[in-house]
Design a protein around this motif. Sequence first.
Motif, PDB file in Angstrom:
ATOM      1  N   ALA A 133      46.362  42.217  63.979  1.00 16.88           N
ATOM      2  CA  ALA A 133      46.568  42.016  62.536  1.00 16.88           C
ATOM      3  C   ALA A 133      46.502  40.537  62.181  1.00 16.88           C
ATOM      4  O   ALA A 133      45.908  40.155  61.151  1.00 16.88           O
ATOM      5  N   ARG A 134      47.068  39.676  63.029  1.00 12.99           N
ATOM      6  CA  ARG A 134      47.017  38.231  62.744  1.00 12.99           C
ATOM      7  C   ARG A 134      45.594  37.716  62.851  1.00 12.99           C
ATOM      8  O   ARG A 134      45.188  36.805  62.108  1.00 12.99           O
ATOM      9  N   ARG A 139      41.010  35.430  60.245  1.00 13.30           N
ATOM     10  CA  ARG A 139      39.554  35.412  60.061  1.00 13.30           C
ATOM     11  C   ARG A 139      39.197  35.436  58.576  1.00 13.30           C
ATOM     12  O   ARG A 139      38.287  34.717  58.138  1.00 13.30           O
ATOM     13  N   ARG A 140      39.881  36.251  57.798  1.00 13.66           N
ATOM     14  CA  ARG A 140      39.593  36.318  56.365  1.00 13.66           C
ATOM     15  C   ARG A 140      39.889  34.989  55.676  1.00 13.66           C
ATOM     16  O   ARG A 140      39.111  34.530  54.821  1.00 13.66           O
ATOM     17  N   ALA A 141      41.004  34.358  56.053  1.00 15.48           N
ATOM     18  CA  ALA A 141      41.337  33.066  55.435  1.00 15.48           C
ATOM     19  C   ALA A 141      40.295  32.021  55.802  1.00 15.48           C
ATOM     20  O   ALA A 141      39.866  31.215  54.952  1.00 15.48           O
ATOM     21  N   TYR A 142      39.862  32.037  57.034  1.00 14.53           N
ATOM     22  CA  TYR A 142      38.856  31.060  57.466  1.00 14.53           C
ATOM     23  C   TYR A 142      37.534  31.303  56.728  1.00 14.53           C
ATOM     24  O   TYR A 142      36.887  30.346  56.249  1.00 14.53           O
ATOM     25  N   GLU A 143      37.107  32.554  56.629  1.00 14.08           N
ATOM     26  CA  GLU A 143      35.838  32.852  55.956  1.00 14.08           C
ATOM     27  C   GLU A 143      35.907  32.463  54.470  1.00 14.08           C
ATOM     28  O   GLU A 143      34.930  31.956  53.912  1.00 14.08           O
ATOM     29  N   ARG A 144      37.049  32.709  53.817  1.00 17.28           N
ATOM     30  CA  ARG A 144      37.185  32.377  52.397  1.00 17.28           C
ATOM     31  C   ARG A 144      37.083  30.871  52.176  1.00 17.28           C
ATOM     32  O   ARG A 144      36.368  30.393  51.271  1.00 17.28           O
ATOM     33  N   ASP A 160      38.769  23.180  58.686  1.00 17.51           N
ATOM     34  CA  ASP A 160      39.055  23.036  60.123  1.00 17.51           C
ATOM     35  C   ASP A 160      40.430  23.607  60.466  1.00 17.51           C
ATOM     36  O   ASP A 160      40.620  24.199  61.539  1.00 17.51           O
ATOM     37  N   GLN A 161      41.363  23.418  59.543  1.00 18.71           N
ATOM     38  CA  GLN A 161      42.716  23.928  59.794  1.00 18.71           C
ATOM     39  C   GLN A 161      42.715  25.454  59.889  1.00 18.71           C
ATOM     40  O   GLN A 161      43.321  26.034  60.796  1.00 18.71           O
ATOM     41  N   TYR A 162      42.019  26.136  58.970  1.00 15.63           N
ATOM     42  CA  TYR A 162      41.979  27.589  58.993  1.00 15.63           C
ATOM     43  C   TYR A 162      41.134  28.117  60.160  1.00 15.63           C
ATOM     44  O   TYR A 162      41.407  29.203  60.701  1.00 15.63           O
ATOM     45  N   GLU A 163      40.137  27.342  60.554  1.00 16.25           N
ATOM     46  CA  GLU A 163      39.354  27.752  61.731  1.00 16.25           C
ATOM     47  C   GLU A 163      40.219  27.694  62.987  1.00 16.25           C
ATOM     48  O   GLU A 163      40.155  28.587  63.849  1.00 16.25           O
ATOM     49  N   ALA A 164      41.050  26.639  63.105  1.00 17.65           N
ATOM     50  CA  ALA A 164      41.948  26.532  64.268  1.00 17.65           C
ATOM     51  C   ALA A 164      42.957  27.679  64.281  1.00 17.65           C
ATOM     52  O   ALA A 164      43.287  28.237  65.344  1.00 17.65           O
ATOM     53  N   ALA A 165      43.466  28.051  63.110  1.00 21.53           N
ATOM     54  CA  ALA A 165      44.416  29.162  63.036  1.00 21.53           C
ATOM     55  C   ALA A 165      43.756  30.476  63.474  1.00 21.53           C
ATOM     56  O   ALA A 165      44.370  31.306  64.157  1.00 21.53           O
ATOM     57  N   TYR A 166      42.494  30.636  63.096  1.00 25.55           N
ATOM     58  CA  TYR A 166      41.768  31.853  63.487  1.00 25.55           C
ATOM     59  C   TYR A 166      41.576  31.902  65.007  1.00 25.55           C
ATOM     60  O   TYR A 166      41.795  32.954  65.652  1.00 25.55           O
ATOM     61  N   ARG A 167      41.195  30.780  65.579  1.00 21.67           N
ATOM     62  CA  ARG A 167      40.985  30.751  67.031  1.00 21.67           C
ATOM     63  C   ARG A 167      42.320  30.942  67.789  1.00 21.67           C
ATOM     64  O   ARG A 167      42.354  31.572  68.849  1.00 21.67           O
ATOM     65  N   THR A 168      43.400  30.416  67.243  1.00 18.43           N
ATOM     66  CA  THR A 168      44.709  30.611  67.864  1.00 18.43           C
ATOM     67  C   THR A 168      45.100  32.089  67.848  1.00 18.43           C
ATOM     68  O   THR A 168      45.644  32.618  68.830  1.00 18.43           O
ATOM     69  N   ALA A 169      44.817  32.758  66.734  1.00 21.49           N
ATOM     70  CA  ALA A 169      45.119  34.189  66.650  1.00 21.49           C
ATOM     71  C   ALA A 169      44.309  34.987  67.663  1.00 21.49           C
ATOM     72  O   ALA A 169      44.812  35.944  68.273  1.00 21.49           O
TER      73      ALA A 169
END
Length: 390
Positions: A133-134, A139-144, A160-169
Amino acid sequence: MRRHFFLVAALVVLAVMVVFGGLKVLGMKGDAGAQGAPGGGAVAKGKMPGGKGGGGGFGQTQVTLISAQPRAFAETIEVLGVAKGRQSVTLTAATTQLVERVRFSDGQSVPRGAVLVELRAAEQSAGIAQAEARVVQARRAYERYAQLGEKGFASRAAIDQYEAAYRTAQADLNAARAREADRMIRAPFAGVVGLSDVAPGALVNPGAPIVTLDDLSAVRVDFQVPERYLGQLSEGQALFASVDAFPGETIVGRISRLDTRVDERTRAITARAEFPNPGRRLKPGMLVRVSISRGQRQGLGVPESAVIVQGDNAFVYVVRQNGSRTVAEQRPVVTGVRQQGFVEIRDGVSPSDRLVADGLNKIQPGQPVVVAGAAREANGARPATPRTPA
């Protein structure tokens, strides 16, 4: 009065028994003295009835003769080792957990990667659902924000911040899946599982054995060879082995590896041999006697039945003439290897000596004997010559 009467009667009976016992002892002594008196019929000291005076010689025993014959003996290095599977492992759990399901039966052959035991993984499955779920949310936040960045409405730092969060998830999801995989105990290679007492509901701990797994397509044996024989060893060299479980059978194998070092304490090098195992007859843990051939040599050989071993000494009986009698003379010998029922005689006899072939426990040194061939000749038969070992 009655009590005193029984007491007096008991004393009288005891006195009578003492008197009769004393008379019997005196009578036995008188008989012994009569037998020891001169002319009393006793056997004279140092002389047996019906025998000869002095040492009382031995009777004649019939024997069969052989002679030591040249024979080829193999030069071998004899060592001991313990059999192991080509691959062997004891499977354990990586965590403390209850057993959910057992997917094997004792003695079953399993392929590589087969699940053998499932541990309870309800918590790990829930963790995977949360991580998934995370990942979807990240992924949606990064794509947006990536789309907003293409239109110039989002900074590069925010993207870059949202991309890092996506990769961490994504990494958290992989970790959750790995934790769930730890609850699945799989076969690391194809083999045969051993006996196990693990059942559903049992609690297993890290390091506690669950079941053994052995690749029995071949067995390997590690053994040590003295350093002085190192020049006679090579990888791929053929060797022979035997086990107590199958007496008389010879197993042919080869040296697969030699250790890179000589043990400084024992001055020996460790070699690893590999033997084929059709039918899985050889089991890990068996004691294996390994013979490494060093060539052949010629020597005098006699059957094992013609040699007596007493501690560190060995003897044979050589037949010789003593006047008109044939006697057996005990002679010490120096023995070598024992192979196929024959003993190598390095010193003590020559091919011309006549040796007693068997039944050595019935003969004493210097005892007169009758040669089997001579006995037949006396009865009108053709004399026999000493037989030679095959």
